[in-house]
Design a protein around this motif. Sequence first.
Motif, PDB file in Angstrom:
ATOM      1  N   PRO A 609       0.791  -1.238   0.000  1.00  0.00           N
ATOM      2  CA  PRO A 609       0.000   0.000   0.000  1.00  0.00           C
ATOM      3  C   PRO A 609       0.824   1.289   0.000  1.00  0.00           C
ATOM      4  O   PRO A 609       0.271   2.357  -0.276  1.00  0.00           O
ATOM      5  CB  PRO A 609      -0.841  -0.128   1.278  1.00  0.00           C
ATOM      6  N   PHE A 610       2.111   1.227   0.295  1.00  0.00           N
ATOM      7  CA  PHE A 610       2.941   2.422   0.139  1.00  0.00           C
ATOM      8  C   PHE A 610       2.869   2.942  -1.295  1.00  0.00           C
ATOM      9  O   PHE A 610       2.811   4.152  -1.524  1.00  0.00           O
ATOM     10  CB  PHE A 610       4.404   2.113   0.479  1.00  0.00           C
ATOM     11  N   ASP A 611       2.903   2.041  -2.264  1.00  0.00           N
ATOM     12  CA  ASP A 611       2.935   2.433  -3.669  1.00  0.00           C
ATOM     13  C   ASP A 611       1.618   2.195  -4.398  1.00  0.00           C
ATOM     14  O   ASP A 611       1.408   2.751  -5.481  1.00  0.00           O
ATOM     15  CB  ASP A 611       4.050   1.672  -4.383  1.00  0.00           C
ATOM     16  N   PHE A 612       0.728   1.398  -3.795  1.00  0.00           N
ATOM     17  CA  PHE A 612      -0.505   1.025  -4.484  1.00  0.00           C
ATOM     18  C   PHE A 612      -1.694   1.134  -3.526  1.00  0.00           C
ATOM     19  O   PHE A 612      -2.510   0.222  -3.408  1.00  0.00           O
ATOM     20  CB  PHE A 612      -0.375  -0.393  -5.045  1.00  0.00           C
ATOM     21  N   ARG A 613      -1.788   2.281  -2.857  1.00  0.00           N
ATOM     22  CA  ARG A 613      -2.843   2.484  -1.855  1.00  0.00           C
ATOM     23  C   ARG A 613      -4.227   2.422  -2.473  1.00  0.00           C
ATOM     24  O   ARG A 613      -5.199   2.040  -1.804  1.00  0.00           O
ATOM     25  CB  ARG A 613      -2.612   3.831  -1.155  1.00  0.00           C
ATOM     26  N   MET A 614      -4.346   2.811  -3.725  1.00  0.00           N
ATOM     27  CA  MET A 614      -5.659   2.813  -4.370  1.00  0.00           C
ATOM     28  C   MET A 614      -6.060   1.424  -4.866  1.00  0.00           C
ATOM     29  O   MET A 614      -7.178   1.251  -5.361  1.00  0.00           O
ATOM     30  CB  MET A 614      -5.676   3.814  -5.526  1.00  0.00           C
ATOM     31  N   ASP A 615      -5.184   0.457  -4.761  1.00  0.00           N
ATOM     32  CA  ASP A 615      -5.491  -0.922  -5.141  1.00  0.00           C
ATOM     33  C   ASP A 615      -5.762  -1.710  -3.867  1.00  0.00           C
ATOM     34  O   ASP A 615      -4.845  -2.206  -3.208  1.00  0.00           O
ATOM     35  CB  ASP A 615      -4.310  -1.513  -5.919  1.00  0.00           C
ATOM     36  N   ALA A 616      -7.041  -1.846  -3.508  1.00  0.00           N
ATOM     37  CA  ALA A 616      -7.405  -2.502  -2.252  1.00  0.00           C
ATOM     38  C   ALA A 616      -6.995  -3.967  -2.213  1.00  0.00           C
ATOM     39  O   ALA A 616      -6.898  -4.560  -1.128  1.00  0.00           O
ATOM     40  CB  ALA A 616      -8.913  -2.381  -2.019  1.00  0.00           C
ATOM     41  N   PRO A 661       0.409  -5.710  -8.661  1.00  0.00           N
ATOM     42  CA  PRO A 661      -0.513  -4.596  -8.422  1.00  0.00           C
ATOM     43  C   PRO A 661      -0.922  -3.858  -9.685  1.00  0.00           C
ATOM     44  O   PRO A 661      -0.175  -3.807 -10.682  1.00  0.00           O
ATOM     45  CB  PRO A 661       0.280  -3.691  -7.473  1.00  0.00           C
ATOM     46  N   LEU A 662      -2.102  -3.253  -9.586  1.00  0.00           N
ATOM     47  CA  LEU A 662      -2.626  -2.427 -10.665  1.00  0.00           C
ATOM     48  C   LEU A 662      -1.753  -1.207 -10.897  1.00  0.00           C
ATOM     49  O   LEU A 662      -1.053  -0.750 -10.003  1.00  0.00           O
ATOM     50  CB  LEU A 662      -4.043  -1.968 -10.323  1.00  0.00           C
ATOM     51  N   GLY A 663      -1.827  -0.675 -12.125  1.00  0.00           N
ATOM     52  CA  GLY A 663      -1.213   0.612 -12.415  1.00  0.00           C
ATOM     53  C   GLY A 663       0.123   0.536 -13.099  1.00  0.00           C
ATOM     54  O   GLY A 663       0.698   1.570 -13.454  1.00  0.00           O
ATOM     55  N   SER A 664       0.660  -0.668 -13.266  1.00  0.00           N
ATOM     56  CA  SER A 664       1.962  -0.828 -13.909  1.00  0.00           C
ATOM     57  C   SER A 664       1.981  -2.128 -14.699  1.00  0.00           C
ATOM     58  O   SER A 664       1.208  -3.051 -14.417  1.00  0.00           O
ATOM     59  CB  SER A 664       3.096  -0.866 -12.874  1.00  0.00           C
ATOM     60  N   GLN A 679      -3.307  -8.674 -11.702  1.00  0.00           N
ATOM     61  CA  GLN A 679      -3.571 -10.103 -11.829  1.00  0.00           C
ATOM     62  C   GLN A 679      -2.711 -10.892 -10.850  1.00  0.00           C
ATOM     63  O   GLN A 679      -1.675 -10.437 -10.373  1.00  0.00           O
ATOM     64  CB  GLN A 679      -3.282 -10.586 -13.248  1.00  0.00           C
ATOM     65  N   THR A 680      -3.189 -12.101 -10.553  1.00  0.00           N
ATOM     66  CA  THR A 680      -2.432 -13.052  -9.747  1.00  0.00           C
ATOM     67  C   THR A 680      -1.950 -14.168 -10.666  1.00  0.00           C
ATOM     68  O   THR A 680      -2.715 -14.673 -11.489  1.00  0.00           O
ATOM     69  CB  THR A 680      -3.306 -13.631  -8.627  1.00  0.00           C
TER      70      THR A 680
END
Length: 810
Positions: A609-616, A661-664, A679-680
């Motif tokens: 969550p440090f870098d992907f806080r908007m990805d719950a 994580p999302l976004g990258s 995706q996992t």
Amino acid sequence: MPILDYKQLPEALVIEMGDGRMRIMPYNDKVIRIQYTKEADFSTKASMAVVGEPDAETSYNLEDRGDELVFLTAQLNIRINKQSGSFSYYDAGGCLLTSEPARGGKTLESVDVFKSVFDESSNLDTGQGADGLRVRAENIRKTFDRKAYRTKLEFEWADGEALYGLGSHEEGMFNLRGQHQYLYQQNMKAVVPILVSTRGYGIFLDSYSLIMFHDDAFGSYLSSEVDDELDYYFICGPEMDEIVSGVRFLTGKAPMLPKWALGYVQSKERYTSQEELVATVREYRERRLPLDCIVLDWKSWTGELWGQKTLDPDRFPEPVAMTEQLHAMNSRLMVSIWPIMNPESDNHKEMLQHDGLLGNRATYDAFQEKARRIYWKQANEGLFSNGVDAWWCDCTEPFEADWKGAVKPGPEERMIINSDEAKLYLDPELINAYSLLHSQGIYEGQRAESEDKRVVNLTRSAYAGQHRYGTVTWSGDISANWDTMRKQIPDGLNFCATGSPYWTLDIGGFFVQNKPDLWFWSGDYDDGVNDLGYRELYVRWFQYAAFLPMFRSHGTDTPREIWQFGNPGEPFHDALLTFLELRYKLMPYMYSLVSRIYRDDYTIMRALPFDFRMDAATYDVDDQFMFGPALLVNPVTRPMYYDVNSKPIEGSLKTRSVYLPLGSKWIDFWENRVYEGGQTLEAEAPLERIPLFVRSGSILPMKNGMQFADDRSDGRLYVRIYGGQSASFDYYEDEGDNYRYESGEYATISMDWNEETRMFTLGDRKGSYPGMPIQLDITILLHEPGADGHSITLADKPVNYVGKKHEIAF
């Protein structure tokens, strides 16, 4: 608790309540201090943790809206219900961050505080525990000292909100929602009473007594056992890096570790002589295995003179020559020192003469400035003046009472046993502060003695603000099994989420064997390195630890040197070598990030969550983390090849589940394949590697062939660009081991990749330092998605950089 009156002072708002008063003081636009007392005046005691002062430029406004008061800064506002006194916290855009219960969330309950009286009726019981020398006072008389308060601060946390922090504990909790935790200093417990929320705020409870956290059937709150008043800070982010910055604004900058402290640290329990220390380092060099530090653990003193800060002249006859030999091989020496001292030792006698001991007459009183000065004087005369480079301040929670017996007490029982023991010798309001003051004495003493060596203090306990004293906290005397290793990952992430950036552990676990009569000696591998199951566990632990702020092997029961795990060409040895060399390849990247810890309040070891806080979807991922901005680390936490007693495991998949994580986009570090975020996947995880992914839009400066952190035999810098989106990185250099960086003696080079123009730019070098090379030979390597969007195409270009802006087109 209705509001009766309020006074708007220039520096703070003071509110008179039905049974007390509150003060709300802005330290800056994002950091607010709240105090609640039932006394006539607020406490004037200086905080041990907080060194920051309110920003003189910060102001606040107050609005009286009839049924509520609204305290406003430029970045947040607090709405206070006039009837109940409950607080609700909002950001500048009016978004609710968190709130207290409608009935009010602050409680002060009067308690009697007692102190111990050590007189002729007291007697001392001296013994040897698993943790070394222990001296316990018995028949202690208690007498009333003062009135104080039990405090409670309640919240109503939102659905889906995640909470992190509170330090490093042994249970492996990550998201603290639905959990409870007891905060007291103990082996495998390092306390930092700070919570960080995914909703964009942090809470710092400035208390040094026993603290409890609950988010369960008993409520949602932080409470402290003994305090003069309720005193806490609310910190607005919204990003976790901004919350950490707020914490360090309050508690102080984290100084840079020396570059060598990022290299490999070889330790075990224990090297017993000058000859063995030197021979071990020499063998590392002869085998061309990178190394930067070797550790001298306990019993370096003469005989049973526990805690004496001089080396045994029979086993270490030439300490100056010894450190010179180690330094000539580009290795540093770290020595363990203890706060408890045998009464027969010279160090003890000197401390006793100056009345610098606690009530057990064996542990020095770190709360006395005079005692801290004497302790440093002893460490300096006996060790530092002989060339010792770093400290291992062991046993910095100096009182424990339950490391014995076959059955581990339950959590509540352990809390009572150990906190009651500490309260025999320390004020109950201060039982969590010993390590903080002990670290202060070491740091201030060494800096007064020399500015040429940065303070490195590996210590087992922690508190908010301790990071400003050059400390690295390790997780204590853990056991060698897969469950413990898995739990260490969230433990470390929660510690670093509190703003304390340097954390590590004993690679391979401290206790490797199992002793049924001692609950804590619970390793799974009685044959140590001869058990292939332990070799596999050690390799996986080593691979994980290669991405910790300090990379250190340590433990008892079995050897730990690299060659103990096999010969070159054999799988366990070569798997260790791969990650040992990778750690050193990443040295330019890591050291640049360490500079950001000091300059930008950065955090290297980062919960997702440090870098992907908007990805719950990241909120409960407790076994992956970012190592800096570029690398997604995914340790393997289950056996795939061997069980205990070298029993082969049949049919085990050599993969582990990884969430990207999302976004990258994410690039497999080993195979250069590209994956979409969100995706996992089941990632390949054979023994020789763990899944490691690079975030698209990253720049990784690296070096090859290094044998120690400042090895310049190959001066070429390899800069990897991972395309797919634009990227930037500030490359940092300085002398590596002094404090001149604080006065600006360092150099930075901006590195920028423009995805649209396909141009890589090296900016003008800014700054300088003694010994700075005028020219850098750099090879730029571009990794970017191929035409199919998955494979990687590669391109590389050499550059001769002389400090001026240089553009390279691809």
